[in-house]
Design a protein around this motif. Structure first.
Motif, short mmCIF file in Angstrom:
data_model
loop_
_atom_site.label_atom_id
_atom_site.label_comp_id
_atom_site.label_asym_id
_atom_site.label_seq_id
_atom_site.Cartn_x
_atom_site.Cartn_y
_atom_site.Cartn_z
N HIS A 64 3.76 -3.15 1.36
CA HIS A 64 5.16 -2.49 0.23
C HIS A 64 5.52 -1.50 -0.05
N TRP A 75 -0.94 -4.03 0.36
CA TRP A 75 -1.40 -4.83 -0.07
C TRP A 75 -2.04 -5.66 0.27
N GLY A 113 1.78 -9.70 -5.69
CA GLY A 113 0.68 -9.28 -5.48
C GLY A 113 -0.72 -10.30 -5.57
#
Length: 673
Positions: A64, A75, A113
């Motif tokens: 990201h 990520w 997330g």
């Protein structure tokens, strides 16, 4: 974020004592691909791919980037292959395909997330997907066995006995896939993200390809060929489908390839890329516009004599998938164009404006454009720059580097920047190419030279990073690589000129390039020349050594040696042979005259033959025939077989086999040159 504001990291005064590149540097390189902007335009995701030496596999990681702070974060950490990341319209989620459980399944991750959630568990995996604009469902296409439903699970405990495979059509196998599954068809449905139920939409005994969905969610574009016998059918009509009524409107239905469809932001237009069969598979691709209100279709790029898309032949970037076209809110478009050894990002308007948005001497291999049209994310490579992600202001051209994964490699390794060469080939046409000096070049010394020939033939060498070329330079060789007739990026006449003339003007172009650089560069030792190439480049290597003794050693890879047998054994042989050679099995003499095997008795050059055992494009029998024939004649030759490898060994093969391939090539040249 890199502290450098341009892609020219190698010019930033970071020179130290550098070492020579080695084959295993492939494990130190990072392939940065697939930038995808969030709807807000303030953040994006991209994919980083590495080759893992101990596991002997490729792994990809989703990253990201915050475009306001320029902060980059990783990520995903699972050992897997990720592809096709897409943002939901509300920007709250990312969906992507992953093979973490062998088959590609659809996963969902929150943009806040957390761990990715698996949405599908289909026996044959998911082929493609697209978000619904409501962000509450996802459309998918997936292979489904006739008579089965997506809710039925395969019995993983069932002992599967070997089954016969009954062939009743000509398109029954494919390189990289093997035998195509019987009675299995690509179907379209959608997943309700609240219930995770898959609702079928287009099912039946046809392959339905999912293209895109309108911004109001009311229209789908799909591709499907419903002809009963498709052996000699090379079309997939594009259809506009009403989601509620399922009524279909034909957008295009003709021989050729058409796809990569995208709706304009106001849903008034469709843009897509297509290449009709005017020159068979040598036809330039164009950008087409379809107006939904009138049904009028027109080419937006017919005034450009170069193909839309990326046709680069290289060996480094992994899994890069650039969009065919991207719209802005002003109904402007961006797309890639292969031209004069570059792949450039181009701008177009519906009023006819058309111009490059990026510069020369580089390879834009991935991109996305903000809806405002103010900036673009681009992944870029050059001949001495493996590739990173940049943010470019489309008005000023100013760039900011967003990643620097390959910075250490660039600091540590000495790379050679090639010089452009232009010379006259057959019919006095201009031919373009590149010449690399060996690492450690010293004025007044003599050095051997290796000529590289690309496959296709309708691809092109480009201003992009090639690990193999840099390795040869590090081993002490000069490297010449050119784009002979048949190559993309110059003109329709140029790319079409090879068809029906294999071993004619193309051979003259390559040999003329060799003679030109030998004459112009006194450092080249013309008594120590090598030649190598794969696929079409393998054919041409075979042809060259059967028609000249100019080279001291040769390496042929995944080659064609016999067009007569190629016609029946290749996955594309029965139609590619007449397209390219101009003959089928009713004209054996023409096929045989164009076959390098016919001239085996003339081969005096030591020839190494490299071939993958699972190559369905140029099956291994092509290499076998050539090897046995040469061996029986007492010629200097060797045959290396690569297990578990397809036609794409040099690009996507098992890491250890890719390293061994490079060792075989350099070892052969070291022995004989």
């Amino acid at each position: 974020m890199s502290k450098y504001n341009t892609m020219d990291i190698w010019k930033a005064g970071i020179y130290m004592t550098k070492r020579k590149l080695i084959a295993t540097d492939l494990f130190k390189l990072h392939s940065i691909t697939n930038p995808v902007l969030a709807p807000s335009g303030k953040e994006a995701v991209f994919i980083r791919t590495i080759m893992h030496e101990l596991d002997n596999k490729y792994y990809t990681y989703l990253h990201h980037v915050n475009l306001e702070t320029k902060a980059v974060s990783q990520w995903t950490y699972t050992k897997e292959i990720i592809s096709c990341p897409q943002w939901s319209n509300d920007g709250k989620s990312i969906a992507f395909l992953s093979n973490r459980e062998e088959k590609n399944q659809l996963f969902l991750m929150s943009s806040d997330g957390g761990e990715a959630k698996k949405l599908t568990d289909l026996e044959n995996g998911v082929s493609s997907f697209v978000w619904s604009p409501c962000s509450e469902k996802i459309w998918i296409s997936a292979l489904l066995k006739e008579g089965k439903t997506w809710s039925e699970k395969a019995d993983k405990k069932e002992i599967k006995l070997p089954e016969v495979y009954v062939v009743d059509q000509m398109k029954y196998h494919m390189d990289g896939t093997g035998l195509l599954p019987k009675d299995t068809y690509k179907q379209i449905g959608w997943i309700d993200l609240n219930t995770e139920e898959i609702v079928p939409f287009k099912v039946g005994n046809y392959h339905y390809n999912l293209e895109t969905i309108s911004h109001d969610g009311k229209k789908l574009v799909i591709g499907v060929n419903r002809e009963e016998n498709q052996d000699f059918s090379f079309r997939e009509p594009l259809l506009l489908v009403d989601v509620e009524t399922k009524v279909e409107t034909v957008i295009v239905d003709e021989e050729g390839y058409f796809g990569g469809v995208a709706f304009s932001k106001d849903d008034q237009y469709l843009a897509f890329v297509g290449s009709p069969c005017t020159f068979q598979n040598a036809t330039h691709s164009e950008v087409y516009i379809y107006e939904l209100g009138t049904g009028i279709r027109q080419s937006l790029t017919e005034g450009i004599d170069a193909p839309v898309g990326d046709y680069v032949a290289a060996d480094f970037q992994q899994g890069g998938r650039a969009p065919s076209v991207v719209w802005t809110e002003s109904n402007h478009l961006y797309f890639q164009l292969s031209t004069m050894g570059d792949v450039r990002l181009y701008f177009a308007s519906l009023e006819g404006e058309l111009y490059p948005a990026t510069g020369e001497y580089e390879h834009v291999y991935g991109y996305d454009v903000d809806a405002s049209g103010i900036f673009a994310l681009v992944t870029i490579s050059t001949s001495i720059f493996p590739g990173e992600l940049f943010c470019q202001n489309l008005a000023t051209g100013e760039r900011t580097a967003l990643t620097n994964f390959n910075e250490t490699f660039i600091k540590d390794v000495e790379l050679v920047e090639p010089e452009v060469v232009v010379y006259k080939g057959a019919k006095d046409w201009d031919v373009y190419g590149w010449l690399m000096k060996p690492v450690g070049y010293e004025e007044g010394q003599k050095y051997p030279l290796v000529v590289e020939i690309h496959g296709g033939p309708h691809t092109m060498y480009a201003n992009t990073f090639s690990h193999e070329f840099q390795l040869l330079a590090a081993e002490g060789y000069g490297v010449l690589y050119v784009n002979p007739r048949g190559s993309h990026g110059y003109s329709q006449a140029f790319v079409d000129a090879v068809r029906g003339d294999y071993g004619g003007g193309d051979y003259e172009d390559i040999m003329a390039g060799l003679e030109y650089v030998v004459k112009e560069n006194d450092w080249i030792d013309e008594t120590r020349l090598g030649v190598t190439g794969g696929s079409y480049g393998g054919f041409m290597t075979n042809w060259i050594v059967g028609h000249t003794n100019r080279f001291k050693a040769a390496v042929t890879q995944r080659s064609i040696s016999n067009w007569v047998s190629f016609y029946g054994v290749s996955d594309v042989g029965y139609y590619l042979t007449p397209w390219q050679i101009g003959a089928d099995m009713t004209d054996i003499d023409k096929l045989w005259n164009a076959s390098p095997l016919k001239y085996a008795a003339n081969i005096d050059t030591p020839l190494l033959i490299l071939h993958s055992e699972n190559d369905y494009r140029c099956p291994i029998e092509q290499g076998q025939q050539l090897y046995i024939t040469l061996k029986a004649m007492g010629k200097e030759t060797s045959f290396v077989r690569f297990p578990e490898a397809s036609h794409n060994l040099s690009r996507t093969g098992l890491p250890n086999l890719r390293i061994e391939r490079l060792k075989q090539i350099t070892g052969w040249f070291k022995k004989y040159i």
